[in-house]
Design an enzyme around this catalytic site. Structure first.
Site, PDB file in Angstrom:
ATOM      1  N   HIS A 125       0.856  -1.183   0.000  1.00 10.90           N
ATOM      2  CA  HIS A 125       0.000   0.000   0.000  1.00 10.90           C
ATOM      3  C   HIS A 125       0.897   1.238   0.000  1.00 10.90           C
ATOM      4  O   HIS A 125       2.067   1.184   0.423  1.00 10.90           O
ATOM      5  CB  HIS A 125      -0.893  -0.008   1.239  1.00 10.90           C
ATOM      6  CG  HIS A 125      -2.018  -1.012   1.173  1.00 10.90           C
ATOM      7  ND1 HIS A 125      -3.123  -0.939   1.997  1.00 10.90           N
ATOM      8  CD2 HIS A 125      -2.198  -2.103   0.391  1.00 10.90           C
ATOM      9  CE1 HIS A 125      -3.944  -1.955   1.724  1.00 10.90           C
ATOM     10  NE2 HIS A 125      -3.406  -2.674   0.752  1.00 10.90           N
TER      11      HIS A 125
ATOM     12  N   GLU B 287       1.101   3.846   1.832  1.00 10.66           N
ATOM     13  CA  GLU B 287       1.666   4.283   3.117  1.00 10.66           C
ATOM     14  C   GLU B 287       2.807   3.369   3.567  1.00 10.66           C
ATOM     15  O   GLU B 287       3.810   3.833   4.110  1.00 10.66           O
ATOM     16  CB  GLU B 287       0.570   4.300   4.199  1.00 10.66           C
ATOM     17  CG  GLU B 287      -0.598   5.239   3.905  1.00 10.66           C
ATOM     18  CD  GLU B 287      -1.728   4.559   3.136  1.00 10.66           C
ATOM     19  OE1 GLU B 287      -1.474   3.612   2.356  1.00 10.66           O
ATOM     20  OE2 GLU B 287      -2.883   4.996   3.322  1.00 10.66           O
TER      21      GLU B 287
ATOM     22  N   CYS C 173      -5.791   2.353   5.747  1.00 14.12           N
ATOM     23  CA  CYS C 173      -6.426   1.105   6.163  1.00 14.12           C
ATOM     24  C   CYS C 173      -5.771   0.668   7.486  1.00 14.12           C
ATOM     25  O   CYS C 173      -4.765   1.229   7.914  1.00 14.12           O
ATOM     26  CB  CYS C 173      -6.253   0.040   5.083  1.00 14.12           C
ATOM     27  SG  CYS C 173      -4.672  -0.851   5.148  1.00 14.12           S
TER      28      CYS C 173
ATOM     29  N   CYS D 136      -1.989  -0.037   7.381  1.00 13.09           N
ATOM     30  CA  CYS D 136      -1.133   1.146   7.251  1.00 13.09           C
ATOM     31  C   CYS D 136      -1.190   2.016   8.502  1.00 13.09           C
ATOM     32  O   CYS D 136      -0.176   2.600   8.898  1.00 13.09           O
ATOM     33  CB  CYS D 136      -1.548   1.934   6.019  1.00 13.09           C
ATOM     34  SG  CYS D 136      -1.309   0.997   4.485  1.00 13.09           S
TER      35      CYS D 136
END
Lengths: 162, 162
Positions: free
Chosen positions: B59, B61, B89, B92
């Site tokens: 992801h 992040e 999410c 993260c």
């Protein structure tokens, strides 16, 4: 693909514990190990490497999931079991959901981790709080500027879903 | 080290949104971007690479945090702000806690992500449930075999805490 049945659980959880012990002793990081297994085959191994790799995300489970996904050349790990020497922290548990693993088998508990000085329980509590009540400060701004990006994603014909 | 004050927030959140847009268009993955900033300097950039890198943990992040930690050669990102094109999410967000970032600034909401087809809300709900109630099956076994590993960690003289 055979669905994991739980046979072999003892064997693979012992592999995870062995990785935890060996790599803790080697100074690689915290006392945690993990393996991703499908159909009785180890697809990925991991151990905590946060302090040796200078990577706060290098928990055993994340490392094992990344290794397994790279090995099978897929961002999904359907039919896999994630064996962890300790109950996953929220980061690793969420990663297991994103990877679509089928089962998680663990030995130690989150409380065991906390008693060894790890903040798993606190991070679980923080994530469950409304944003305004978390100790990590949050700010939202410029939402209207990102909405067209989501619109474009929704309309994108060749997008790969995950 | 200057504490982040929020000046520059608009500039850096726009960087995150630009990364989201550009790399979505390039086919790298979902429409998400992130940057880690300290004292007005970008230490790490990230964009979603799940489908192009075959890495379910990639992801925006996570990628940005890993890049920043590698750049400063530290597993902690004290004094840093994580700018995200969308609310993180659980994976993260937990990574941000482990990395000890100081602030999170985001544009889109978790609901925006859900409406674009991402399961963030569901994963948040699952993590808040007792293990027995989660849809991802869990099994615990052989706890007694891992406890000596934690004991050894607790007694380890040269351990590096994180």
């Amino acid at each position: 693909m055979a669905v994991s049945t739980g046979s072999g659980d003892k064997r693979f959880i012992r592999t995870a514990i062995r990785l935890a012990r060996e790599h803790m002793r080697a100074g690689d990081g915290g006392p945690f190990g993990a393996v991703v297994v499908r159909d009785g085959r180890v697809l990925g191994k991991g151990w905590n490497q946060v302090t040796s790799a200078n990577d706060p995300t290098a928990h055993a489970e994340i490392v094992a999931i990344r290794a397994a996904a790279a090995r099978v050349r897929s961002f999904h790990l359907h039919g896999c079991t994630l064996y962890c020497s300790c109950e996953p922290c929220p980061m690793c548990l969420a990663a297991a959901y994103w990877a679509r693993v089928e089962r998680i088998v663990f030995a130690g508990t989150g409380r065991d981790a906390s008693q060894a000085g790890f903040d798993d329980d606190e991070v679980y509590r923080e994530l469950a709080l409304p944003i305004q009540q978390r100790r990590l400060r949050h700010r939202q701004l410029l939402r209207r500027e990102v909405l067209p990006v989501f619109d474009e994603w929704n309309a994108k014909a060749d997008k790969v879903l995950y």
